[in-house]
Write a protein that holds these residues in place. Structure first.
Motif, mmCIF file in Angstrom:
data_model
loop_
_atom_site.group_PDB
_atom_site.id
_atom_site.type_symbol
_atom_site.label_atom_id
_atom_site.label_comp_id
_atom_site.label_asym_id
_atom_site.label_seq_id
_atom_site.Cartn_x
_atom_site.Cartn_y
_atom_site.Cartn_z
ATOM 1 N N ALA A 116 0.824 -1.213 0.000
ATOM 2 C CA ALA A 116 0.000 0.000 0.000
ATOM 3 C C ALA A 116 0.859 1.264 0.000
ATOM 4 N N THR A 117 1.967 1.241 0.725
ATOM 5 C CA THR A 117 2.817 2.434 0.821
ATOM 6 C C THR A 117 3.776 2.576 -0.349
ATOM 7 N N ALA A 118 3.959 1.499 -1.133
ATOM 8 C CA ALA A 118 4.983 1.488 -2.191
ATOM 9 C C ALA A 118 4.732 2.521 -3.273
ATOM 10 N N ILE A 119 3.510 3.044 -3.374
ATOM 11 C CA ILE A 119 3.206 4.030 -4.407
ATOM 12 C C ILE A 119 4.064 5.288 -4.248
ATOM 13 N N PHE A 120 4.403 5.658 -3.000
ATOM 14 C CA PHE A 120 5.215 6.851 -2.751
ATOM 15 C C PHE A 120 6.428 6.596 -1.863
ATOM 16 N N TYR A 121 6.407 5.531 -1.077
ATOM 17 C CA TYR A 121 7.440 5.330 -0.070
ATOM 18 C C TYR A 121 8.124 3.973 -0.263
ATOM 19 N N ARG A 122 9.363 3.901 0.194
ATOM 20 C CA ARG A 122 10.141 2.667 0.022
ATOM 21 C C ARG A 122 9.493 1.504 0.763
ATOM 22 N N ASN A 123 9.003 1.759 1.977
ATOM 23 C CA ASN A 123 8.330 0.737 2.776
ATOM 24 C C ASN A 123 7.511 1.414 3.862
ATOM 25 N N HIS A 124 6.825 0.611 4.650
ATOM 26 C CA HIS A 124 5.926 1.184 5.659
ATOM 27 C C HIS A 124 6.694 1.879 6.780
ATOM 28 N N VAL A 125 7.947 1.500 7.002
ATOM 29 C CA VAL A 125 8.753 2.142 8.049
ATOM 30 C C VAL A 125 9.117 3.564 7.633
ATOM 31 N N ASN A 126 9.579 3.754 6.387
ATOM 32 C CA ASN A 126 9.875 5.101 5.886
ATOM 33 C C ASN A 126 8.634 5.985 5.925
ATOM 34 N N TYR A 127 7.527 5.414 5.527
ATOM 35 C CA TYR A 127 6.240 6.130 5.529
ATOM 36 C C TYR A 127 5.883 6.589 6.936
ATOM 37 N N ALA A 128 5.939 5.671 7.886
ATOM 38 C CA ALA A 128 5.580 6.005 9.268
ATOM 39 C C ALA A 128 6.541 7.025 9.863
ATOM 40 N N ALA A 129 7.833 6.884 9.559
ATOM 41 C CA ALA A 129 8.823 7.810 10.098
ATOM 42 C C ALA A 129 8.593 9.226 9.581
ATOM 43 N N PHE A 130 8.354 9.343 8.281
ATOM 44 C CA PHE A 130 8.150 10.668 7.688
ATOM 45 C C PHE A 130 6.898 11.337 8.243
ATOM 46 N N VAL A 131 5.821 10.595 8.312
ATOM 47 C CA VAL A 131 4.562 11.153 8.822
ATOM 48 C C VAL A 131 4.709 11.540 10.300
ATOM 49 N N SER A 132 5.401 10.708 11.062
ATOM 50 C CA SER A 132 5.589 10.988 12.492
ATOM 51 C C SER A 132 6.391 12.263 12.710
ATOM 52 N N LEU A 133 7.392 12.490 11.863
ATOM 53 C CA LEU A 133 8.233 13.676 12.016
ATOM 54 C C LEU A 133 7.443 14.969 11.811
ATOM 55 N N LEU A 134 6.376 14.904 11.026
ATOM 56 C CA LEU A 134 5.579 16.106 10.769
ATOM 57 C C LEU A 134 4.552 16.397 11.865
ATOM 58 N N MET A 135 4.258 15.398 12.675
ATOM 59 C CA MET A 135 3.201 15.563 13.683
ATOM 60 C C MET A 135 3.418 16.755 14.618
ATOM 61 N N PRO A 136 4.602 16.940 15.210
ATOM 62 C CA PRO A 136 4.773 18.093 16.116
ATOM 63 C C PRO A 136 4.559 19.429 15.421
ATOM 64 N N PHE A 137 4.916 19.507 14.128
ATOM 65 C CA PHE A 137 4.759 20.760 13.394
ATOM 66 C C PHE A 137 3.283 21.072 13.142
ATOM 67 N N ILE A 138 2.458 20.036 13.019
ATOM 68 C CA ILE A 138 1.017 20.259 12.843
ATOM 69 C C ILE A 138 0.434 20.863 14.110
ATOM 70 N N TRP A 139 0.857 20.336 15.253
ATOM 71 C CA TRP A 139 0.391 20.897 16.533
ATOM 72 C C TRP A 139 0.855 22.348 16.673
ATOM 73 N N LEU A 140 2.089 22.637 16.267
ATOM 74 C CA LEU A 140 2.590 24.008 16.313
ATOM 75 C C LEU A 140 1.796 24.903 15.369
ATOM 76 N N ALA A 141 1.571 24.431 14.137
ATOM 77 C CA ALA A 141 0.888 25.247 13.136
ATOM 78 C C ALA A 141 -0.531 25.605 13.564
ATOM 79 N N ALA A 142 -1.166 24.728 14.315
ATOM 80 C CA ALA A 142 -2.541 25.003 14.766
ATOM 81 C C ALA A 142 -2.606 26.239 15.657
ATOM 82 N N THR A 143 -1.495 26.585 16.313
ATOM 83 C CA THR A 143 -1.474 27.760 17.190
ATOM 84 C C THR A 143 -1.349 29.063 16.410
#
Length: 377
Positions: free
Chosen positions: A200-227
């Motif tokens: 499922a993730t292969a369309i854009f990401y090497r594997n599910h670990v890369n996908y999860a890592a990238f998405v996780s790294l953006l999470m704190p910035f989303i919380w910041l941006a909401a402010t």
């Protein structure tokens, strides 16, 4: 930066000329049954901004990050498309800019993190000279240069104010949301099967670990941006929905490291807020030294070797978690297999190693059979 302004009349002429070229490219593409004519107008637009306003090319590069995939090319190296070619071009534009302007903000370069990064790059260059795989190590070093010069130095040039950081944030977030929706739709077609998450993730990401890592790294910035926005505003509502989308994405990525990282991020946030790092970092160092000493004493690390017949792949998430706890999960066991090899490799060449990017070519000679799994070959 090179720049000039167009009059409204000139801007209109250029706009209609570009529109006409785009339409012409479309019909030529249909006539010759090839897709490349469609790219010609955008290539011209890219060249225009590269010459006269390469700040926009920088933000285009950020936009392409989530849409970029790794492709193998001959010689044992890989290229990330479409982002990496844009990145390389941008690096040369930046070097030309430095030659023309002969200036850069010294305060940014004096930052201790930037100086450590410079030492890191210098040491990579030294290790390339001693590499057992010079071609791969040289590509690794060059990749470091174009990543640092664009993602670090250009960011220092273009992102100096909060309004620039907001553009950076939205440039990465919007395409990331698109990739997440596409991955979730593909994954939903399999019933969110644990066994099909990589497909499922292969369309854009090497594997599910890369996908999860990238998405996780953006999470704190989303919380910041909401402010940045009021509670009743459209951007705030969108960011609140995005939080939910990202949590769903991380959960269905089935990457244990991402789950733990999000929990740890909450703890690190409060540790930073309460200024506890001066106590936490020394404590972590002491714990690391104690664990390392325990493992090497009388080769106690061998006691943690998995049982070959029980370290298998589990197609169910529940079984996967249970196997991890019992040290019977294949992916975890194979990681230990390679980590042990890496420690032995470091013992043989403690200063320069075998060369950047060359681990996979040599690690099997330094493995310990007690940690072998059925995929180790």
């Amino acid at each position: 930066m090179l720049s000039y302004s167009l009059s409204e009349k000139s801007a209109a002429v250029w706009f209609y000329a570009f529109a006409a070229l785009t339409v012409a490219g479309f019909f030529v593409s249909l006539a010759v049954d090839e897709s490349f004519p469609l790219l010609i107008p955008f290539a011209i637009l890219f060249v225009y901004f590269a010459l006269f306003d390469f700040k926009k090319v920088y933000f285009l590069l950020l936009f392409l990050i989530p849409l970029t995939r790794e492709f193998d090319i001959p010689g044992g190296v890989s290229l990330d498309l479409p982002g990496e070619p844009v990145l390389i071009v941008l690096m040369f534009i930046f070097f030309f800019y430095l030659l023309k302007k002969r200036t850069y903000e010294i305060a940014f370069l004096k930052n201790p993190l930037i100086q450590l990064l410079a030492l890191h790059l210098l040491w990579i260059l030294i290790t390339v000279l001693f590499s057992y795989k010079v071609l791969i190590s040289t590509k690794f070093f060059l990749a470091k240069i174009w990543y640092i010069s664009t993602y670090i130095l250009l960011t220092g040039l273009f992102v100096k104010k909060i309004k620039n950081f907001k553009i950076l944030f939205w440039s990465v977030l919007i395409p990331t949301c698109f990739t997440i929706v596409m991955v979730l739709l593909r994954h939903a077609a399999t019933g969110f099967s644990f066994d099909d998450v990589n497909a499922a993730t292969a369309i854009f990401y090497r594997n599910h670990v890369n996908y999860a890592a990238f998405v996780s790294l953006l999470m704190p910035f989303i919380w910041l941006a909401a402010t940045w926005y009021g509670k009743a505003t459209l951007p705030r509502h969108f960011l609140n929905l995005t939080k939910l989308l990202f949590i769903i994405a991380i959960y269905f990525a089935y990457a244990r490291g991402a789950w733990l990282a999000l929990i740890a991020a909450i703890g690190f946030y409060y540790a930073m807020k309460l200024r506890l790092f001066k106590f936490i970092l020394p404590a972590m160092l002491v714990i690391f030294i104690f664990i390392a000493h325990h493992m090497v004493t009388d080769n106690k690390y061998l006691d943690y070797a998995p049982e070959f017949s029980k370290a298998i792949y589990h197609g169910s998430l529940t079984e996967h978690i249970q196997a991890t706890i019992r040290n019977q999960d294949l992916s975890t066991a194979e990681r230990f297999y390679r980590w042990v090899a890496g420690i032995h490799m470091a013992g043989e060449h403690p200063l320069t190693g075998f060369g950047p990017g060359s681990f996979y070519h040599f690690y099997q000679y330094y493995t310990v059979t007690a940690f072998t799994t059925y995929v180790s070959d």
